[in-house]
Design a protein around this motif. Sequence first.
Motif, short mmCIF file in Angstrom:
data_model
loop_
_atom_site.label_atom_id
_atom_site.label_comp_id
_atom_site.label_asym_id
_atom_site.label_seq_id
_atom_site.Cartn_x
_atom_site.Cartn_y
_atom_site.Cartn_z
N TRP A 1 13.96 25.03 19.43
CA TRP A 1 12.69 25.70 19.16
C TRP A 1 11.58 24.68 19.21
CZ3 TRP A 1 11.88 30.75 18.90
CH2 TRP A 1 12.98 31.59 18.66
N LYS A 2 10.46 25.06 19.77
CA LYS A 2 9.27 24.22 19.80
C LYS A 2 8.11 25.07 19.32
CE LYS A 2 10.98 21.58 23.68
NZ LYS A 2 10.91 21.34 25.10
N LEU A 3 7.13 24.44 18.69
CA LEU A 3 5.99 25.17 18.16
C LEU A 3 5.27 25.96 19.24
CD1 LEU A 3 4.25 25.87 15.75
CD2 LEU A 3 2.92 23.79 16.17
#
Length: 113
Positions: free
Chosen positions: A81-83
Amino acid sequence: MNKQWLSIFIAAFFEVGWVIGLKHANSVVEWIGTAIAIFISFYLLIKAGESLPVGTVYAVFVGLGTAGTVLADSLLFGEPWKLAKIASIAVLLAGVIGLKLVTGEPRDKGVKE
């Protein structure tokens, strides 16, 4: 929520299934499952498009399918997951919800516009 909107959500669920199947299917049974998911997904999409605006139906279908595929990739296959990814999905889902809210009820088939 009416039947046509429910069919779009179910179609998007099957879209996630066939997208995953296209990437990960390794056996005849998995390919058959993928083909069945494609059929169900597009059948429900087409049926919903008979009553609701086609552009809205397709946008909601693709948006939910995209968000579901990204979620499945992270949960099932360990995609990080990445922002930026989370923010993009939030914007995408906000658009899908907005389209749903501004789209009226299905037209009666007997009424000409």
